[in-house]
Design an enzyme around this catalytic site. Structure first.
Site, PDB file in Angstrom:
ATOM      1  N   MET A  76      -1.112   1.955   6.645  1.00  0.00           N
ATOM      2  CA  MET A  76      -0.789   0.540   6.245  1.00  0.00           C
ATOM      3  C   MET A  76       0.430  -0.347   5.130  1.00  0.00           C
ATOM      4  SD  MET A  76      -4.272   0.152   7.396  1.00  0.00           S
ATOM      5  CE  MET A  76      -4.272  -1.764   7.533  1.00  0.00           C
ATOM      6  N   HIS A  77       0.235  -1.262   5.532  1.00  0.00           N
ATOM      7  CA  HIS A  77       0.484  -2.522   4.315  1.00  0.00           C
ATOM      8  C   HIS A  77       2.243  -2.485   4.269  1.00  0.00           C
ATOM      9  CE1 HIS A  77      -3.788  -2.373   4.486  1.00  0.00           C
ATOM     10  NE2 HIS A  77      -4.190  -1.982   3.266  1.00  0.00           N
ATOM     11  N   ASP A 232      -3.656   3.535  10.590  1.00  0.00           N
ATOM     12  CA  ASP A 232      -3.952   5.270  10.151  1.00  0.00           C
ATOM     13  C   ASP A 232      -5.728   5.046  10.412  1.00  0.00           C
ATOM     14  OD1 ASP A 232      -5.158   3.669   7.623  1.00  0.00           O
ATOM     15  OD2 ASP A 232      -3.201   5.466   6.852  1.00  0.00           O
TER      16      ASP A 232
END
Length: 478
Positions: A76-77, A232
């Site tokens: 992520m991110h 995830d």
């Protein structure tokens, strides 16, 4: 048949499952991380595509003509920046990149970010990276037409669609997490516009259809749908069947995660608990994050020129925490400290301290950090009734007993099999293709349940209190 693709930091994994959710084939391809400056962590999106091509090529050794759906999962991110022609403008800035810590603190000081997103603006989140970019690479910032999360760049290659889903997007600091939509107010506060964001779908919905040239290349049929997928941890939640209130899992991977599904939105940003959308409609999840779990054990093993298995397999039955304490803040900490600058420490070492004692201290330190997460989640009203243990660290029975005793909660271990992000992604692909729902995300068969050790509960309570006090003192120094 259905395919799940999970883009991890260190590699991309693919699973092929049949209609009974049995794994037919799997493939992995490694990835590397570039660290050109201190605190930086980047990857070239072209390497993700090459890894996906390699994985699909391996899976194509099987007959893929029955495949009906593909699901995506990923770290992520990350900020994947595209121009108006969908060309990548620079390497993706990853989740564990801390260059934007000042920008994150500035955004977090604006009350609307916690109020709307439900979360602290952490340095690794996407929004502060774009503020950093505007400051330090303005010529690139000016060309940004779309910002995609890492797995969603794979979707673009597969389908030609700019799309994302709620669970991953909740980690950007741009999502109204309760409303499950982009917040124009938060975008505007970072110099961004709504049209620079991908359209949103639920993780179990169809986000697009496989491009004909991709399908033909790998022997896939026409009309294969690509599901929204999930970040995830949300995809892993679907993979292990943690999709309803009261269900939770603890993951001992590079980082440590305590993930609990919720049937409502209950943010408490001040606790540093992550309050994100789940990958399924009208569900959310709470998550406590420990940045170094097996990463801490592997770091310690390297110091001793050993490996994790050698260090842990001879520890014997669970023992009470000793004088040696380990604080696992090797690269900062999230829940509950929210401190990017804090660093780890061994405390209470003495002449009698040996290799086994320090190994136990490392395992206990991570276990106590997960108890920090448990207590933070409890403070939001999230309950944990069942707890699954997943990830490479759960191969250590000693560690599982330490976690069960520290949390005073049994840890159920699934039978051998892959129930992580790739499996959850495949399940989401199945849901998108068939219209199936929660009944497809059933929990795995349990091989063993590790119970807390009653005689050591008090000793672990005392050990946790010593750990908590040491962590608070260390945090006060940063």
């Amino acid at each position: 048949m259905f395919i799940g693709l999970d883009l991890g930091t260190s590699g991309l994994k693919g699973l092929l499952i049949d209609d009974a959710q049995r794994v037919v084939a799997e493939a992995t391809h490694p990835l590397t991380v570039s660290r050109p400056h201190e605190g930086w962590s980047e990857q070239n999106p072209a390497e993700w595509v090459a890894a996906m091509e390699a994985v699909l090529g391996t899976l194509a050794q099987h007959d893929l003509s029955p495949v009906r759906g593909i699901g995506l999962s990923g770290h992520m991110h990350g900020a994947t920046l595209l121009d108006a022609q969908d060309a990548v403008l620079r390497p993706c800035i990853l989740w564990n990149d801390t260059r934007a810590h000042r920008e994150a603190a500035s955004l977090d000081a604006d009350p609307q970010f916690r109020e709307i997103s439900g979360n602290i603006v952490f340095p690794g989140f996407t929004a502060p990276k774009l503020v950093w970019l505007a400051k330090h690479e303005p010529e690139i910032f000016a060309k940004v037409a779309k910002v995609l999360l890492p797995k969603d760049y794979l979707r673009l290659w597969l389908t030609g669609e700019h799309a994302s889903e709620m669970s991953d997007s909740a980690g950007t600091s741009w999502l109204d997490t309760g409303a499950r939509d982009w917040s124009d107010a938060l975008l505007s506060a970072t110099g961004m516009r709504h049209e620079q964001m991908p359209r949103l779908v639920e993780g179990s919905d169809v986000s697009g259809t496989l491009r004909p040239q991709v399908a033909a290349r790998f022997g896939l049929p026409d009309g294969v749908v690509v599901a929204g997928g999930g970040g995830d941890n949300a995809a892993s939640g679907v993979g292990v069947g943690v999709v309803a209130a009261g269900q939770a899992f603890v993951s001992l991977g590079t980082s440590g995660v305590l993930f609990a599904a919720d049937d409502g939105y209950r943010p408490d940003a001040a606790s540093a608990v992550h309050s994100f959308c789940h990958a399924l409609p009208q569900t959310w999840h709470q998550m406590g994050v420990v940045l170094a779990a097996t990463d801490a054990l592997n770091w310690y093993a390297r110091l001793l020129e050993s490996d994790a298995k050698q260090l842990t397999e001879g520890l014997g039955p669970l023992r009470a925490p000793g004088k040696a304490r380990f604080l696992p803040y090797l690269g900062g900490e999230r829940t509950p400290l929210n401190d990017a600058a804090i660093r780890g420490a061994f405390i209470g070492l003495e002449h009698a301290t040996d290799r086994a004692a320090t190994t136990r201290a490392v395992l206990e330190g991570v276990s106590f950090a997960l108890r920090d997460c448990r207590d933070a989640l409890a403070g939001t009203g999230t309950r944990i009734e069942t707890l699954l243990g997943v990830g490479g660290g759960t191969r250590s029975r000693y560690w599982c007993e330490a976690i069960a005793t520290a949390l005073d909660t049994p840890v159920a271990l699934p039978v051998a099999g892959d129930y992580g992000g790739a499996f959850g992604a495949a399940r989401l692909g199945m849901m998108a293709a068939t219209g199936g729902g929660l009944e497809l995300a059933r929990p795995p068969e349990i091989a063993a349940t590790i119970e807390p050790v009653p005689a050591l509960r008090a000793a672990f309570d005392e050990g946790y209190e010593r750990y908590r006090q040491a962590g608070a003192a260390l945090s006060g120094l940063t």
